[in-house]
Design an enzyme around this catalytic site. Structure first.
Site, PDB file in Angstrom:
ATOM      1  N   ASP A 120       0.860  -1.180   0.000  1.00  0.00           N
ATOM      2  CA  ASP A 120       0.000   0.000   0.000  1.00  0.00           C
ATOM      3  C   ASP A 120       0.898   1.233   0.000  1.00  0.00           C
ATOM      4  O   ASP A 120       1.590   1.503   0.985  1.00  0.00           O
ATOM      5  CB  ASP A 120      -0.900  -0.026   1.237  1.00  0.00           C
ATOM      6  CG  ASP A 120      -1.916   1.105   1.263  1.00  0.00           C
ATOM      7  OD1 ASP A 120      -1.724   2.104   0.539  1.00  0.00           O
ATOM      8  OD2 ASP A 120      -2.893   1.000   2.029  1.00  0.00           O
ATOM      9  N   HIS A 121       0.886   1.991  -1.096  1.00  0.00           N
ATOM     10  CA  HIS A 121       1.813   3.115  -1.238  1.00  0.00           C
ATOM     11  C   HIS A 121       1.511   4.247  -0.272  1.00  0.00           C
ATOM     12  O   HIS A 121       2.335   5.148  -0.091  1.00  0.00           O
ATOM     13  CB  HIS A 121       1.779   3.627  -2.681  1.00  0.00           C
ATOM     14  CG  HIS A 121       2.988   4.416  -3.059  1.00  0.00           C
ATOM     15  ND1 HIS A 121       2.951   5.773  -3.300  1.00  0.00           N
ATOM     16  CD2 HIS A 121       4.278   4.031  -3.232  1.00  0.00           C
ATOM     17  CE1 HIS A 121       4.155   6.195  -3.608  1.00  0.00           C
ATOM     18  NE2 HIS A 121       4.979   5.169  -3.576  1.00  0.00           N
ATOM     19  N   ARG A 122       0.366   4.219   0.380  1.00  0.00           N
ATOM     20  CA  ARG A 122       0.073   5.219   1.408  1.00  0.00           C
ATOM     21  C   ARG A 122       0.899   4.965   2.666  1.00  0.00           C
ATOM     22  O   ARG A 122       1.101   5.876   3.482  1.00  0.00           O
ATOM     23  CB  ARG A 122      -1.414   5.193   1.765  1.00  0.00           C
ATOM     24  CG  ARG A 122      -2.349   5.566   0.618  1.00  0.00           C
ATOM     25  CD  ARG A 122      -3.795   5.334   0.974  1.00  0.00           C
ATOM     26  NE  ARG A 122      -4.049   3.922   1.279  1.00  0.00           N
ATOM     27  CZ  ARG A 122      -5.227   3.451   1.690  1.00  0.00           C
ATOM     28  NH1 ARG A 122      -6.251   4.285   1.839  1.00  0.00           N
ATOM     29  NH2 ARG A 122      -5.380   2.165   1.933  1.00  0.00           N
TER      30      ARG A 122
END
Length: 211
Positions: A183-185
């Site tokens: 998850d790039h967040r």
């Protein structure tokens, strides 16, 4: 989660020559002790727990816009059943020996096939391993199991010619492809790459875990 979480994916190849040799030595010891064999999955869970401890943002969750870093590595192992997929969780894998992980995997897999898992067996996961190597899959990207921030896709072992030194010597080695989806967040590319680097080191040279 694929619709809600911006997935990034990184893939590396791993030489599993030493891993196989280590597992054979462990199983020779297990035979003398009349205990169950150590599976490839058990070794992978152990190395993954070690790599997660070194890369805490991979062992994290995004909940209500807050990032939580989990102290324990509760590793889910995706298990295929006749009517679907289930992910039993090895709780506190970072605190278990390989022997304990192997025994836990055997127990969870057996109860999953017999439909005897309890709710607690599939809860509180912080990271998931999905292995499709037994189906001959050479590479794939798995979808994150929320609220986790990453998942590891493990492919089949293929014997391939590889360059082994600076003199361009070539040898045939057992090579496995692994892909992390994150998850790039929560996890950026550098963090994911560092995790994969540690994972490769631990798989290729299991003695690294003792350092």
């Amino acid at each position: 989660s694929f619709q809600e979480a911006p997935h990034i994916a990184l893939t590396v190849e791993v030489d599993v020559t030493h891993r196989e040799a280590t597992r054979q030595r462990m199983n020779a010891l297990a035979a003398r002790e009349q205990s169950g064999k150590i599976s490839l999955t058990a070794l992978l869970v152990k190395v993954t727990a070690w790599a997660l401890a070194r890369n805490p943002y991979v062992n994290a969750s995004l909940i209500d816009d807050q990032i939580y870093l989990w102290k324990d590595a509760n590793i889910g192992v995706a298990t295929a059943l006749e009517d679907g997929l289930i992910v039993p969780v090895i709780q506190q894998a970072n605190q278990l020996s390989i022997r304990q992980i192997a025994d836990s995997l055997t127990d969870l897999s057996s109860r999953a096939r017999d439909n005897r898992l309890t709710l607690s067996d599939v809860q509180r996961g912080t990271f998931t391993i999905s292995n499709l190597g037994m189906f001959g899959i050479r590479q794939f990207r798995a979808i994150i199991n929320p609220p986790e921030s990453a998942i590891l896709a493990v492919s089949t072992v293929v014997r391939k010619p590889v360059v082994t030194d600076k003199q361009d010597s070539v040898a045939v080695r057992p090579i496995m492809s692994i892909t992390i989806s994150a998850d790039h967040r929560v996890v950026d590319g550098v963090v994911a790459a560092r995790f994969l680097t540690d994972l490769v080191d631990g798989i290729e040279y299991p003695e690294t875990l003792l350092y």
